[in-house]
Design an enzyme around this catalytic site. Sequence first.
Site, PDB file in Angstrom:
ATOM      1  N   PHE A 184       0.819  -1.215   0.000  1.00 53.14           N
ATOM      2  CA  PHE A 184       0.000   0.000   0.000  1.00 53.14           C
ATOM      3  C   PHE A 184       0.852   1.264   0.000  1.00 53.14           C
ATOM      4  CE2 PHE A 184      -2.862  -3.214   1.824  1.00 53.14           C
ATOM      5  CZ  PHE A 184      -3.967  -3.047   0.997  1.00 53.14           C
ATOM      6  N   LEU A 185       2.166   1.127  -0.233  1.00 54.07           N
ATOM      7  CA  LEU A 185       3.008   2.325  -0.168  1.00 54.07           C
ATOM      8  C   LEU A 185       2.659   3.278  -1.311  1.00 54.07           C
ATOM      9  CD1 LEU A 185       5.426   2.313  -2.531  1.00 54.07           C
ATOM     10  CD2 LEU A 185       6.329   0.534  -1.069  1.00 54.07           C
ATOM     11  N   CYS A 298      -0.676   3.014 -10.493  1.00 55.00           N
ATOM     12  CA  CYS A 298      -1.667   2.133  -9.859  1.00 55.00           C
ATOM     13  C   CYS A 298      -3.123   2.494 -10.081  1.00 55.00           C
ATOM     14  CB  CYS A 298      -1.409   2.078  -8.359  1.00 55.00           C
ATOM     15  SG  CYS A 298       0.015   1.051  -7.976  1.00 55.00           S
ATOM     16  N   PHE A 299      -3.479   3.770  -9.901  1.00 54.57           N
ATOM     17  CA  PHE A 299      -4.910   4.092  -9.835  1.00 54.57           C
ATOM     18  C   PHE A 299      -5.678   3.668 -11.090  1.00 54.57           C
ATOM     19  CE2 PHE A 299      -4.888   7.618  -6.365  1.00 54.57           C
ATOM     20  CZ  PHE A 299      -4.603   6.645  -5.434  1.00 54.57           C
ATOM     21  N   LYS A 361       3.438  13.122  -9.379  1.00 59.56           N
ATOM     22  CA  LYS A 361       3.212  13.808  -8.102  1.00 59.56           C
ATOM     23  C   LYS A 361       4.579  14.294  -7.633  1.00 59.56           C
ATOM     24  CE  LYS A 361       2.854  10.937  -4.422  1.00 59.56           C
ATOM     25  NZ  LYS A 361       2.468   9.784  -3.577  1.00 59.56           N
TER      26      LYS A 361
HETATM   27  C1  UDX Z   1      -1.221   4.889  -4.760  1.00 57.77           C
HETATM   28  C2  UDX Z   1      -1.843   4.536  -3.401  1.00 57.77           C
HETATM   29  O1  UDX Z   1      -1.970   5.724  -2.617  1.00 57.77           O
HETATM   30  C3  UDX Z   1      -0.990   3.495  -2.694  1.00 57.77           C
HETATM   31  O2  UDX Z   1      -1.620   3.093  -1.487  1.00 57.77           O
HETATM   32  C4  UDX Z   1      -0.815   2.284  -3.603  1.00 57.77           C
HETATM   33  O3  UDX Z   1       0.009   1.312  -3.009  1.00 57.77           O
HETATM   34  C5  UDX Z   1      -0.213   2.708  -4.933  1.00 57.77           C
HETATM   35  O4  UDX Z   1      -1.044   3.714  -5.536  1.00 57.77           O
HETATM   36  P1  UDX Z   1       0.752   6.457  -5.586  1.00 57.77           P
HETATM   37  O5  UDX Z   1       0.168   6.246  -6.943  1.00 57.77           O
HETATM   38  O6  UDX Z   1       2.206   6.247  -5.411  1.00 57.77           O
HETATM   39  O7  UDX Z   1       0.019   5.519  -4.512  1.00 57.77           O
HETATM   40  O8  UDX Z   1       0.452   7.970  -5.138  1.00 57.77           O
HETATM   41  P2  UDX Z   1      -0.793   8.735  -4.484  1.00 57.77           P
HETATM   42  O9  UDX Z   1      -0.276   9.590  -3.401  1.00 57.77           O
HETATM   43  O10 UDX Z   1      -1.891   7.837  -4.135  1.00 57.77           O
HETATM   44  O11 UDX Z   1      -1.249   9.710  -5.674  1.00 57.77           O
HETATM   45  C6  UDX Z   1      -1.803   9.221  -6.881  1.00 57.77           C
HETATM   46  C7  UDX Z   1      -2.215  10.370  -7.765  1.00 57.77           C
HETATM   47  O12 UDX Z   1      -3.334  11.062  -7.217  1.00 57.77           O
HETATM   48  C8  UDX Z   1      -1.131  11.427  -7.949  1.00 57.77           C
HETATM   49  O13 UDX Z   1      -1.119  11.879  -9.281  1.00 57.77           O
HETATM   50  C9  UDX Z   1      -1.558  12.550  -7.009  1.00 57.77           C
HETATM   51  O14 UDX Z   1      -1.067  13.810  -7.391  1.00 57.77           O
HETATM   52  C10 UDX Z   1      -3.065  12.467  -7.160  1.00 57.77           C
HETATM   53  N1  UDX Z   1      -3.802  13.030  -6.002  1.00 57.77           N
HETATM   54  C11 UDX Z   1      -3.645  12.492  -4.759  1.00 57.77           C
HETATM   55  C12 UDX Z   1      -4.708  14.079  -6.223  1.00 57.77           C
HETATM   56  O15 UDX Z   1      -4.868  14.557  -7.341  1.00 57.77           O
HETATM   57  N2  UDX Z   1      -5.404  14.558  -5.140  1.00 57.77           N
HETATM   58  C13 UDX Z   1      -5.280  14.050  -3.882  1.00 57.77           C
HETATM   59  O16 UDX Z   1      -5.965  14.530  -2.960  1.00 57.77           O
HETATM   60  C14 UDX Z   1      -4.365  12.989  -3.686  1.00 57.77           C
END
Ligand code: UDX
Length: 497
Positions: A184-185, A298-299, A361
């Site tokens: 989940f990192l 991931c998303f 990010k």
């Molecule tokens: C994500 C999950 O958070 C993590 O638990 C999983 O293991 C892997 O996928 P990650 O993709 O590394 O992690 O980064 P995350 O901080 O979740 O951000 C994902 C995207 O969402 C980024 O582009 C970030 O800028 C965006 N984001 C995040 C937003 O636009 N708004 C927010 O409030 C939070």
Amino acid sequence: MTSNDNDGMPTFSGDEKNGHGDEHSTFRICCIGAGYVGGPTCAIIASKCPHIKVTVVDVSADRIAAWNSDHLPLFEPGLEDIIKTIRNRNLFFSTDTKKAIQEADLIFISVNTPTKSYGFGNGRAPDLRYVEEAARQIAHTATSNKIVVEKSTVPVNAAESIKTILKTNKQPGVCYQVLSNPEFLAEGSAICDLLAPDRVLIGGDESIDGSLAIKKLSWVYEHWVPKERILTTNTWSSELSKLVANAFLAQRISSINTISAVCEATGASVSEVAKAVGLDSRIGSKFLNASVGFGGSCFQKDVYNLIYLAESLKLEPVAQYWLQVIKINDWQRERFAHMIVQNLFGSVSGKKIAILGFAFKKDTADTRESSSIYVCRYLLAEGASLHIYDPKVSMQRIFLDLSEQTGKSEAELRNHVRIATDAYEAAKESHALVICTEWDEFKKLDYPLIYSTMKKPSFIFDGRIILDHDQLISLGFNVFCIGQKPPINKYLNQSPR
Ligand code: UDX
Ligand code: ADP
């Protein structure tokens, strides 16, 4: 571990009391895949468990060489210091997969699991060829019992596929237990996330052997994670929980991004709305930052995984529901690019635009699915000349990503794209500054200086809502921001300084 080979799965005996036997005996872990998940995860395991030998292997000799050098293959705050302390003590990076598999008690599979870009399920289904290859390697190589742990984000039922491959290809007498232990990192905060996880999830077979294998992996985490945070489930629940966690997080961002569009059309501010809504303890304040869209490896992939699963199960309304999360994200990126073109008097053709931020990010050099790539693609299609600056992303990476997105060669792109060495160089003589990534350094730039070097009228498009808009407006900038109605037109105040 001893074997009791009924169905190819082992009976783990001899350490029934605590599931791990003598804590000081040499327990060995192999991790297949030295990427964003495998590297940091193993660094923390090795640093917290000095008596466990952890070997991370990869097919890429370059990647392994980088892990063994002073220039790690990825940027993650705090990682370098940890690696320096434990590398070649009990943490090893190697290309000798065979040796690492053979000597390991437990093997993590942390290989890449991209979305399929061909054939059935193109653009939706997960591409499991690397997972399958890793499972086959284990089966062909291992000469003793192993616990095999899927760490990569995988679709539901992947553990079953791994089991089948292991069972049908294994060496005589070798037994396997397959666990799901999703990671989940989040990039940029990986070290903190690994050191103090909200939970560690371990899924396994509901059998004696399965629970012994779960106990063994729990024991590794118990070196630093409180027991109550280690959650054990069956394999399906564990695999599905990972997809659902990411889908829920992505959904929150798409939800707030839909509201950002409403705010821009009314007098509301999305930051104020997010704050007011997030103070409700049932909703919570995290992941409510409206933005130019979510990126990362991931998303999108995991939401598509869920959609594909729902479609396979003939649950069309479920698939359609989650598809909207992706559609809104695509729309947000396009909407932001459109906001730029529209406000630059309907055309960016031949205009120099400074793009600040290319990573998906802050605090990472990772650009996978970065919204910046999409915004650049839209602006290039409109004939803009882009000057891109990111504190961590390499020039080579930027051209690779843009080539992939636009179908143009690097040579063709170089007619319209320049990579700047800092934000000031990117901004010089530009018509507009576009914030695509929320790097802290963009908040602290000398904006009066930047303003003095830009074309007039000067524009700022804040896709991350990180700048002090009142200050920028007072300097003379025209500021446009996700989730806020544009401020009063300032063109008349603007004359070259
Ligand atoms: C994500 C999950 O958070 C993590 O638990 C999983 O293991 C892997 O996928 P990650 O993709 O590394 O992690 O980064 P995350 O901080 O979740 O951000 C994902 C995207 O969402 C980024 O582009 C970030 O800028 C965006 N984001 C995040 C937003 O636009 N708004 C927010 O409030 C939070
Ligand atoms: P993640 O973000 O999930 O960690 P990455 O793409 O960063 O994904 O890393 C996955 C790594 O797995 C890559 O470095 C890739 O070379 C490696 N890999 C893929 N298949 C194998 C394999 N069969 N054996 C060893 N390494 C592999």
